[in-house]
Design an enzyme around this catalytic site. Structure first.
Site, PDB file in Angstrom:
ATOM      1  N   ASP A  83       0.847  -1.194   0.000  1.00 29.43           N
ATOM      2  CA  ASP A  83       0.000   0.000   0.000  1.00 29.43           C
ATOM      3  C   ASP A  83       0.889   1.252   0.000  1.00 29.43           C
ATOM      4  OD1 ASP A  83      -2.433   1.352   0.176  1.00 29.43           O
ATOM      5  OD2 ASP A  83      -2.436   1.359   2.367  1.00 29.43           O
ATOM      6  N   ILE A 263      -9.718  -0.053   2.973  1.00 25.61           N
ATOM      7  CA  ILE A 263     -10.291   0.188   4.308  1.00 25.61           C
ATOM      8  C   ILE A 263      -9.242  -0.121   5.368  1.00 25.61           C
ATOM      9  CG2 ILE A 263     -12.074  -0.577   5.950  1.00 25.61           C
ATOM     10  CD1 ILE A 263     -13.740  -1.306   3.355  1.00 25.61           C
ATOM     11  N   SER A 265      -8.996   2.559   8.469  1.00 26.43           N
ATOM     12  CA  SER A 265      -9.479   3.246   9.677  1.00 26.43           C
ATOM     13  C   SER A 265     -10.627   2.496  10.353  1.00 26.43           C
ATOM     14  CB  SER A 265      -9.931   4.667   9.331  1.00 26.43           C
ATOM     15  OG  SER A 265      -8.836   5.414   8.876  1.00 26.43           O
TER      16      SER A 265
HETATM   17  P1  13P Z   1      -9.075   4.806   5.375  1.00 26.91           P
HETATM   18  O1  13P Z   1      -8.244   5.677   6.254  1.00 26.91           O
HETATM   19  O2  13P Z   1     -10.315   5.526   4.920  1.00 26.91           O
HETATM   20  O3  13P Z   1      -9.416   3.494   5.989  1.00 26.91           O
HETATM   21  O4  13P Z   1      -8.232   4.518   4.038  1.00 26.91           O
HETATM   22  C1  13P Z   1      -7.313   3.458   3.987  1.00 26.91           C
HETATM   23  C2  13P Z   1      -6.469   3.502   2.757  1.00 26.91           C
HETATM   24  O5  13P Z   1      -6.727   4.198   1.798  1.00 26.91           O
HETATM   25  C3  13P Z   1      -5.292   2.648   2.748  1.00 26.91           C
HETATM   26  O6  13P Z   1      -4.516   2.843   1.591  1.00 26.91           O
HETATM   27  O1  G3H Z   2      -3.464   4.892   3.561  1.00 32.34           O
HETATM   28  C1  G3H Z   2      -2.958   4.681   4.634  1.00 32.34           C
HETATM   29  C2  G3H Z   2      -3.277   3.474   5.428  1.00 32.34           C
HETATM   30  O2  G3H Z   2      -4.343   3.726   6.298  1.00 32.34           O
HETATM   31  C3  G3H Z   2      -2.066   2.985   6.128  1.00 32.34           C
HETATM   32  O3  G3H Z   2      -1.812   3.756   7.253  1.00 32.34           O
HETATM   33  O4  G3H Z   2       0.566   4.364   6.913  1.00 32.34           O
HETATM   34  O5  G3H Z   2      -0.522   4.504   9.188  1.00 32.34           O
HETATM   35  O6  G3H Z   2      -0.016   2.286   8.155  1.00 32.34           O
HETATM   36  P1  G3H Z   2      -0.335   3.728   7.941  1.00 32.34           P
HETATM   37 ZN    ZN Z   3      -4.622   4.874   0.862  1.00 34.46          ZN
END
Ligand code: 13P
Ligand code: G3H
Ligand code: ZN
Length: 317
Positions: A83, A263, A265
């Site tokens: 990610d 998802i 958060s």
């Molecule tokens: P949220 O903070 O809305 O869960 O988004 C997560 C996300 O985009 C991870 O890449």
């Molecule tokens: O987009 C971000 C994700 O919620 C990952 O969050 O970088 O705090 O692990 P993090």
């Molecule tokens: Zn993201």
């Protein structure tokens, strides 16, 4: 089955008018909860690892935990995805470590630099002759507001994706999917109280018209369930005015060109609400297995709810 890339998963999702959930994993309980929910509902699933997760848990632990989940659910298609990869080196290292999909996030760069970086990652990831497998790549155009790995993008710096750029970007880079900005944002504070939380589905449709059949990704797609915010605030927490994306708008996006919904958060809120409640009701407990069981169960509840009521991916494995 072994880990899969997202190619066929997204093609099926596009044709079937649903989306696959991409859930962030940071520890064993979260990996277990997500895959137990997906397994019980026979849903494809993407487990994604951020740079922050790699730092917290050590990438090797996360990779082995995800592989253990594959062994536990041999019928389930599971993607292991990076990610928000922020450099070629990080994407390369994840590909070399066995990730089946990576995101290269050049959305903060000038357009031509984003094209060049994304193409470099695609050229490496898609080189089947060199490494015997095709790793899918997600790129991003447009800029989401919110907090991501300690970088806070202000509302003023956020930018919707420009539909005029998408065809050129996809053609020149070779990306397999594209994350776009249509009003979602990272974190638990996506809108101010009194604001009308509305996604720009018109921009999504215009992008889909320019890229027929091409999988679109939504980041920042948590809904911030108000019952969890209430539990947190009533048991020692302090999350005033946490507001997310209405679920009906995400469902609508999933019916259209969006094939992957990110998802994180909401999993954090589910875990935290359950653990705060556990401590409030069992002040004598100090065995992590006791409160983490509640946390894990509630993350499973969140994922079950998403698959059934937002993503529409039940029985699509
Ligand atoms: P949220 O903070 O809305 O869960 O988004 C997560 C996300 O985009 C991870 O890449
Ligand atoms: O987009 C971000 C994700 O919620 C990952 O969050 O970088 O705090 O692990 P993090
Ligand atoms: Zn993201």
């Amino acid at each position: 089955m072994p880990l899969v890339n997202s190619k066929e998963m997204f093609q099926k999702a596009y044709e079937g008018g649903y989306a696959v959930g991409a859930f962030n994993v940071n520890n064993m309980e979260i990996v277990q909860a997500i895959t137990e929910a997906a397994g019980a509902l026979n849903s494809p699933v993407i487990l994604q690892v951020s740079s922050g997760a790699r730092k917290y848990a050590n990438a090797k632990y996360l990779i082995h935990m995800v592989k253990a989940a594959c062994e536990n659910f041999p019928e389930l298609p599971i993607v292991l995805h990076l990610d928000h990869g922020d450099s070629f080196e990080l994407c390369k290292s994840c590909i070399d470590d066995g990730f089946t999909s990576v995101m290269i996030d050049g959305s903060h760069l000038p357009y031509e630099d984003n094209v060049a970086l994304t193409k470099k990652v695609c050229d490496y990831a898609h080189d089947v002759a060199a490494r015997g497998r095709y790793v899918t790549v997600e790129g991003e155009l447009g800029r989401l507001a919110g907090i991501e790995d300690a970088v806070n993008v202000s509302d003023e710096d956020a930018q919707f994706t420009n539909p005029d750029e998408v065809q050129d970007f996809v053609t020149r880079t070779g990306v397999d999917s594209l994350a776009i900005a249509i009003g979602t944002s990272h974190g638990a504070y996506k809108f101010k109280p009194g604001q009308n939380p509305k996604l720009r589905l018109d921009i999504l449709d215009e992008i889909a018209r320019r890229l027929p059949g091409f999988p679109i990704v939504l980041h920042g797609a948590s809904s911030v369930p108000q019952d969890y915010v209430k539990i947190i605030n009533e048991h020692g927490g302090n999350m005033p005015d946490a507001i997310g994306i209405p679920e009906d708008q995400l469902r609508e996006a999933a019916h259209r060109a969006v094939c992957k919904i990110n998802i994180d958060s909401d999993l954090r809120l589910g875990m935290t609400a359950a653990i705060r409640l556990h401590f409030a009701t069992h002040p004598d407990h100090f065995d992590p297995r006791q409160y983490l069981t509640d946390g894990r169960n509630n993350v499973r509840n969140v994922v079950t709810h998403k698959i059934k009521n937002v993503l529409g991916s039940e029985n699509k494995a």
